[in-house]
Design an enzyme around this catalytic site. Structure first.
Site, mmCIF file in Angstrom:
data_model
loop_
_atom_site.group_PDB
_atom_site.id
_atom_site.type_symbol
_atom_site.label_atom_id
_atom_site.label_comp_id
_atom_site.label_asym_id
_atom_site.label_seq_id
_atom_site.Cartn_x
_atom_site.Cartn_y
_atom_site.Cartn_z
ATOM 1 N N ARG A 274 -0.790 -1.930 -6.691
ATOM 2 C CA ARG A 274 -1.099 -2.957 -5.683
ATOM 3 C C ARG A 274 -2.095 -3.960 -6.252
ATOM 4 N NH1 ARG A 274 -1.620 -4.658 -0.380
ATOM 5 N NH2 ARG A 274 -3.720 -4.959 0.424
ATOM 6 N N HIS B 134 -2.810 3.113 -6.593
ATOM 7 C CA HIS B 134 -3.361 1.886 -6.014
ATOM 8 C C HIS B 134 -3.460 0.758 -7.053
ATOM 9 C CE1 HIS B 134 -5.523 -0.439 -2.998
ATOM 10 N NE2 HIS B 134 -6.378 -0.787 -3.936
ATOM 11 N N ARG C 218 0.843 -1.186 0.000
ATOM 12 C CA ARG C 218 0.000 0.000 0.000
ATOM 13 C C ARG C 218 0.887 1.248 0.000
ATOM 14 N NH1 ARG C 218 -1.989 -3.728 3.774
ATOM 15 N NH2 ARG C 218 -4.160 -4.382 3.444
ATOM 16 N N TYR D 67 -9.569 -8.349 -5.120
ATOM 17 C CA TYR D 67 -8.400 -7.965 -5.906
ATOM 18 C C TYR D 67 -8.057 -8.951 -7.011
ATOM 19 C CZ TYR D 67 -7.266 -4.227 -2.668
ATOM 20 O OH TYR D 67 -7.301 -3.073 -1.930
ATOM 21 N N HIS E 207 -4.104 -9.200 3.901
ATOM 22 C CA HIS E 207 -5.553 -9.116 4.104
ATOM 23 C C HIS E 207 -5.984 -9.898 5.337
ATOM 24 C CE1 HIS E 207 -6.429 -8.099 -0.389
ATOM 25 N NE2 HIS E 207 -6.183 -7.028 0.328
#
Length: 376
Positions: A326, A323, A216, A358, A349
């Site tokens: 990622r 982002h 992140r 994702y 996570h």
């Protein structure tokens, strides 16, 4: 002043309304006319209220009836556990549970989204119907609304646990599910490398670490020299902290969850680039930042965002965001056959649902797996 049948002067002016009920009126010490809080069926009851008002005047403790009623209502309300009081208490009691950034967000959701509409309700009067009506009237900000609803549901779960309410009134299906405003972009390895090559030299490695390590923004900008493991055959970064900006103040703390504390392997092909970057741009010593700004401090997101926007225009991806690197790492990692638990560990996570968000289905990958099934 009205007179009684005996000729004595009475206090006030009782009046019979068209409905047959009696209304009390009198002129107070302030020179203004005041009326009773309601009407009465019997005249004697009306006169009784006027008599009580006259006693207050004679004792010198009189105040306007309307003000008195407001004060009495406020006193009653002070002892009622409202949604506002319970939410504020919950926020205070969880001070050591959440990160400063999270607490700031929660306070904002309470002050700006939840409490203006629901705050003054007694806690035990917050029904499912009221929650639905509140949620339906919210302005169209899907992510904010989903977060605010999830927060209210969490707080009401605590109220249920404390036996203050019998059941959680937050029962709107999927209301807490975040809906993406912008679909993320899943980049290929060659696209990540190409975009990195177009960035200013200072930020090339930052893009590569995010694109192949899935870190992140707050994690990658908090990296220090001591977080890197470097050998020609093994490159890895350990995520031990994260940067957050709270009211323009930079806060470096442990990541939001324990799952985010992780070590991520990077392609060994990055070994030479990492060494060169550290020698040129990293801060001094083991605690030196890997990606500082020109002043040696934590880089602001806008600094890199401006550069990325220029590159995104060049590669004809105007909607590209940081982002997305990622997201791309998450997709690429899944395509290599990672199990769900491996994927969760890689991304940091805490739930299966978060990892699933994702992972993109890849038609070419599906064809490859179908062919393998036939040949097995």
């Amino acid at each position: 002043m009205a007179r009684t049948k005996q000729g004595k002067r009475s206090f006030g002016a009782p009046r019979q309304t068209s409905s047959g009920r009696w209304q009390a009126r009198y002129t107070g010490p302030d020179g203004k006319q005041h009326t009773g809080p309601r009407t009465w069926e019997a005249k004697d009851d009306c006169l009784g209220w006027l008599s009580e008002e006259r006693k207050l005047i004679e004792l010198g403790v009189w105040t306007p009836p309307a003000e008195r009623r407001k004060a009495e209502e406020a006193a009653r309300t002070a002892h009622v556990l409202t949604v506002r009081r319970y939410c504020d208490t919950w926020h205070e009691n969880t001070a050591n549970t959440h990160k400063p950034r999270t607490r700031t967000l929660y306070r904002g959701y309470l002050n700006n989204v939840i409490l203006p509409e629901l705050g003054d309700l007694p806690l035990d009067e917050l029904t499912s119907a009221r929650v639905k009506a509140w949620f339906a009237k919210l302005a169209p900000f899907p992510t904010r609304n989903a977060n605010a609803y999830s927060l209210l549901r969490t707080i009401m779960n605590h109220a249920v646990d404390e036996e203050l309410i019998p059941a959680n009134p937050c029962r709107i299906k999927s209301a807490g599910t975040k809906k993406r405003k912008v679909e993320p972009i899943a980049l290929s390895p060659s696209e990540i490398r190409h975009i990195a090559s177009l960035m200013p030299e200072r930020w090339r490695l930052l893009v590569l670490v995010a694109g192949f390590g899935g870190l992140r923004w707050g994690e990658v900008t908090a990296l220090r020299r001591s977080d890197l493991k470097l050998t020609p055959d093994d490159c890895a970064v350990t995520v031990a902290r994260a940067v957050a900006r709270i009211k323009k103040e930079v806060v470096i703390d442990t990541p939001k969850t324990e799952a985010a504390l992780r070590t991520v392997s990077l392609p060994p092909e990055l070994y030479q680039q990492i060494k060169a970057h550290i020698g040129t741009y990293a801060g001094a010593g083991r605690d030196g930042l890997v990606f500082p700004n020109d002043s040696g401090e934590v880089v602001h997101a806008n600094t890199v965002r401006k550069q990325l926007k220029k590159v995104a225009e060049k590669v004809e991806m105007p909607k590209l965001r940081f982002h997305d690197f990622r997201h791309s790492a998450a997709t690429l990692f899944a395509e290599q056959g990672a199990t769900l638990s491996e994927h969760m560990a890689f991304m940091g996570h805490t739930s299966v649902v978060m990892s699933k968000r994702y992972i993109h289905a890849n038609p070419a990958r599906n064809r490859e797996m179908a062919q393998r099934m036939w040949a097995a």
